[in-house]
Write a protein that holds these residues in place. Structure first.
Motif, mmCIF file in Angstrom:
data_model
loop_
_atom_site.group_PDB
_atom_site.id
_atom_site.type_symbol
_atom_site.label_atom_id
_atom_site.label_comp_id
_atom_site.label_asym_id
_atom_site.label_seq_id
_atom_site.Cartn_x
_atom_site.Cartn_y
_atom_site.Cartn_z
ATOM 1 N N TYR A 104 0.835 -1.210 0.000
ATOM 2 C CA TYR A 104 0.000 0.000 0.000
ATOM 3 C C TYR A 104 0.869 1.259 0.000
ATOM 4 O O TYR A 104 0.581 2.226 -0.718
ATOM 5 C CB TYR A 104 -0.904 -0.012 1.226
ATOM 6 C CG TYR A 104 -1.776 1.219 1.377
ATOM 7 C CD1 TYR A 104 -3.025 1.278 0.778
ATOM 8 C CD2 TYR A 104 -1.341 2.309 2.121
ATOM 9 C CE1 TYR A 104 -3.830 2.401 0.919
ATOM 10 C CE2 TYR A 104 -2.131 3.437 2.266
ATOM 11 C CZ TYR A 104 -3.374 3.476 1.671
ATOM 12 O OH TYR A 104 -4.155 4.592 1.802
ATOM 13 N N CYS A 385 -15.243 -1.407 1.674
ATOM 14 C CA CYS A 385 -14.242 -1.919 2.619
ATOM 15 C C CYS A 385 -14.240 -1.087 3.898
ATOM 16 O O CYS A 385 -14.138 -1.634 5.008
ATOM 17 C CB CYS A 385 -12.861 -1.904 1.973
ATOM 18 S SG CYS A 385 -12.647 -3.102 0.645
ATOM 19 N N GLY A 464 -3.948 -1.357 -8.220
ATOM 20 C CA GLY A 464 -3.732 -2.602 -7.503
ATOM 21 C C GLY A 464 -2.933 -2.417 -6.236
ATOM 22 O O GLY A 464 -3.204 -3.069 -5.220
ATOM 23 N N ALA A 468 -5.945 -3.136 -3.732
ATOM 24 C CA ALA A 468 -5.812 -4.574 -3.453
ATOM 25 C C ALA A 468 -5.515 -4.872 -1.983
ATOM 26 O O ALA A 468 -6.139 -5.773 -1.399
ATOM 27 C CB ALA A 468 -4.748 -5.185 -4.359
ATOM 28 N N ALA A 471 -8.770 -4.477 0.038
ATOM 29 C CA ALA A 471 -9.719 -5.567 -0.182
ATOM 30 C C ALA A 471 -9.245 -6.861 0.479
ATOM 31 O O ALA A 471 -10.044 -7.603 1.078
ATOM 32 C CB ALA A 471 -9.916 -5.770 -1.683
ATOM 33 N N ALA A 472 -7.942 -7.146 0.394
ATOM 34 C CA ALA A 472 -7.403 -8.387 0.963
ATOM 35 C C ALA A 472 -7.577 -8.425 2.479
ATOM 36 O O ALA A 472 -8.033 -9.438 3.041
ATOM 37 C CB ALA A 472 -5.930 -8.522 0.590
#
Length: 638
Positions: A104, A385, A464, A468, A471-472
């Protein structure tokens, strides 16, 4: 239980340290090759996690304790590492979330074209090294060393922007953490060594039978306030102030390393220095529980006044840290187990909120809650999220925090701590008031005039890297509700070894009442959301909740008291820094032959002010500590 010597404990620390040293050796070189730099940090995160998962975790799950001594200072005092089930929880949270945070951070820093990215990742990587050192510490001395390393290496991250606001926030951050550590924590460590002749952790505690009840109580207070990273009132103000840092740093401070290190240290004192039996005998359960309960509620009420999204989430962190400490203070088996699990539950839930706040800033350059109208229509993935992260903070079913908070509520009932049980339930209700306006604005408000309903997630090249990880982690918040492995196993192993006070209420009855109370609060939360729909839906303008706003809509009767108290504490710290800097000013004046006023002015505007202040205070309190140590030993109390 005898510990097994294992070099894997040290090897788990090496990847992050090597990565930081490589980047530091050629900073200008890596600034021109960001892909190589980011590959090095990413590989280090993965290697660290794999070493911990494959070689450190399995024996700990079997009930073993791993140990490795670096060197011995004097008999019975060494710098050493030890991995038990409790330390393993912290290490797993840190190493797993570090992977997501590092990815991130790469997207965030590139998306905003931040300056000095190599320097940023050097200190970012060393921070995880320090956090793991805390998790693996075998005694209070090793903990103190890595605790200080973590404070020092996160300072450049807090002041990364290098503007006036960042420097002011960084100064306050450093003063709170370093001064409390030197003033309280170090003194307590010296007293403990003087009384017991050791600083090594012992499951169930080792301080019983050493010193008077008054001395033991004083040591306990020195320790819980010496670990300022735990943000107990009134030494909590550094935490929201540190929000001047870039969002990945906020995530590091609030979910991965810094605050978790503070709570971990306080809980380590409860479990392995004092132990449940001595805590109960000295009524320290009520002392820690009282401070934690007040901090918990005050942080929620004070945070309601914040319009800045990151600052509001930061006050939520103060609240959640106190939830963990309150659970540990109850001393019942279920509550202490829940408090350990909540370290993981909070970290996974809270990091989503900070990641989402950063993604909003990268994509829309918005920081204020009052400016988030309709943002959910432009950034649906990010805000969904965020919504799930919010549910985790409230601890609704199907989130990991529902498990941990439910256990703490049950533990409060089992120990007959009815007031603290009420505090847990009230906190869940206030959490809705806290986050409801954000979600309402994002999904149910129209976009401001002039803004189009268009896809506005993070820019495509870094989509991403930013979205990403959010979300993960969100997926794991739900997955851990159904499969809380290995955190539940580790927590049960730890509390099984530490021991606990006997339950007053039978477990089955406490469990039934706890579930009933949680569902009742959940029902009230839903009714409250519906009842306040009209208020939040029809109100216009900036909508910053003020002191004079009716309490039912988030008004804050404690915020003025909290603000006044925090200001007084900050003034005290500034005065202590001023006093401790006087020897440095005199010495500088004598050596450089400058006028004393010039020396004061020079130190006041230079980075040396922080160095000389902390050094002077360290010497001062070390001297005081050794004098007390000598007096104790001379009096035959050791």
């Amino acid at each position: 239980m005898a510990a097994i010597e294992s070099t894997w404990v040290v090897l788990a620390l090496i990847p992050s340290l090597i990565a930081a040293l490589i980047l530091a050796s050629r900073m200008s070189f890596f600034e021109k090759l960001p892909n190589l730099r980011d590959s090095i940090t990413t590989i280090a995160t993965i290697l660290t996690f794999l070493v911990i998962m494959l070689f450190v975790l399995p024996p700990v799950l079997e009930g073993e304790i791993l140990y490795y001594e670096l060197f011995e200072l004097i008999p019975n005092l060494s710098v050493a590492f030890e991995v038990d089930a409790f330390g393993m929880v912290f290490a797993l949270v840190t190493s797993s979330l570090w992977i997501a945070t590092n990815i991130y951070a790469i997207g965030y820093m590139r998306g905003l074209k931040e300056h000095a990215q190599t320097r940023f990742f050097i200190y970012f990587t060393i921070s995880i090294f320090a956090a793991l050192g805390i998790a693996f510490s075998a005694n209070l001395l090793t903990l103190f060393i890595f605790y200080e390393i973590l404070s020092i290496v996160t300072y450049p991250l807090v002041i990364h922007h290098q503007d006036r606001k960042a420097m002011t926030g960084g100064t306050e951050y450093l003063i709170y953490l370093i001064v409390t550590s030197m003033l309280f924590q170090l003194l307590a460590i010296l007293l403990i060594f003087g009384l017991t002749g050791t600083l090594d952790y012992t499951e169930g505690g080792f301080l019983a039978g050493h010193g008077t009840a008054l001395m033991q109580t004083i040591i306990f207070l020195l320790l819980i306030f010496g670990y300022a990273k735990a943000a107990l009132f009134p030494i909590h103000k550094w935490l929201p102030t540190a929000m001047v840092a870039p969002t990945p740093v906020s995530a590091l401070l609030h979910a991965v390393a810094v605050v978790v290190a503070g709570v971990f240290s306080v809980m380590r004192v409860v479990f392995d220095v004092f132990g449940p039996t001595l805590m109960k005998a000295l009524s320290l359960d009520l002392v820690l529980g009282g401070f934690a309960a007040f901090t918990l509620l005050a942080a929620l009420l004070y945070g309601l006044t914040q319009d800045n999204l990151k600052r509001r989430v930061a006050y939520s962190t103060v609240n959640q840290l106190s939830v963990m400490m309150l659970g540990a203070a109850l001393l019942t088996k279920t509550a202490m187990t829940g408090s350990i699990i909540h370290i993981a539950a909070h970290s996974f839930g809270k990091i989503i909120l900070f990641f989402a706040a950063g993604a909003i800033y990268v994509a829309a350059h918005k920081k204020l809650i009052s400016k988030l109208d309709g943002i959910g229509k432009q950034m649906p993935i990010t805000m969904v999220c965020f919504f799930i992260g919010m549910l985790a903070m409230i601890a609704v079913p199907l989130t990991f925090a529902f498990t941990s908070k439910g256990m703490m509520v049950e533990g409060a009932l089992a120990g007959n701590y009815l007031i603290f049980c009420g505090v847990f339930l009230l906190a869940g209700f206030l959490d809705l008031i806290y986050f409801f306006p954000i979600v309402f604005r994002a999904f149910l408000r129209d976009l401001p005039k002039g803004e189009k309903k268009e896809w506005k997630e993070a820019p495509l090249p870094i989509l991403g890297l930013v979205v990403a990880p959010i979300a993960a982690v969100t997926v794991f918040v739900v997955v851990f509700y159904f499969v809380p492995y290995p955190f539940m196993d580790l927590a049960e192993i730890k509390i099984g070894n530490v021991g606990h006070v006997e339950d007053v209420m039978p477990h089955e009855e406490a469990q039934h009442l706890g579930h009933t109370a949680e569902l009742a609060v959940l029902g009230i939360v839903i009714l409250f959301a519906i009842a306040n729909y009209a208020y939040f839906g029809k109100s216009k303008g900036r909508e910053r909740i003020r002191f004079d706003t009716p309490w039912i809509y988030g008004g804050n009767p404690l915020s003025k008291v909290s603000h006044w108290s925090s200001r007084k504490v900050a003034n005290f710290y500034r005065y202590m820094v001023y006093v401790s800097r006087s020897p440095a000013e005199w010495l500088l004046s004598a050596v450089t032959r400058k006028d004393l006023k010039e020396a004061k002015k020079y130190l006041a505007v230079s980075l040396q002010a922080h160095v000389t202040s902390t050094t002077s205070m360290a010497v001062l309190y070390l001297t005081i500590g050794f004098i007390i140590f000598i007096l104790i030993k001379g009096g035959g109390m050791g």
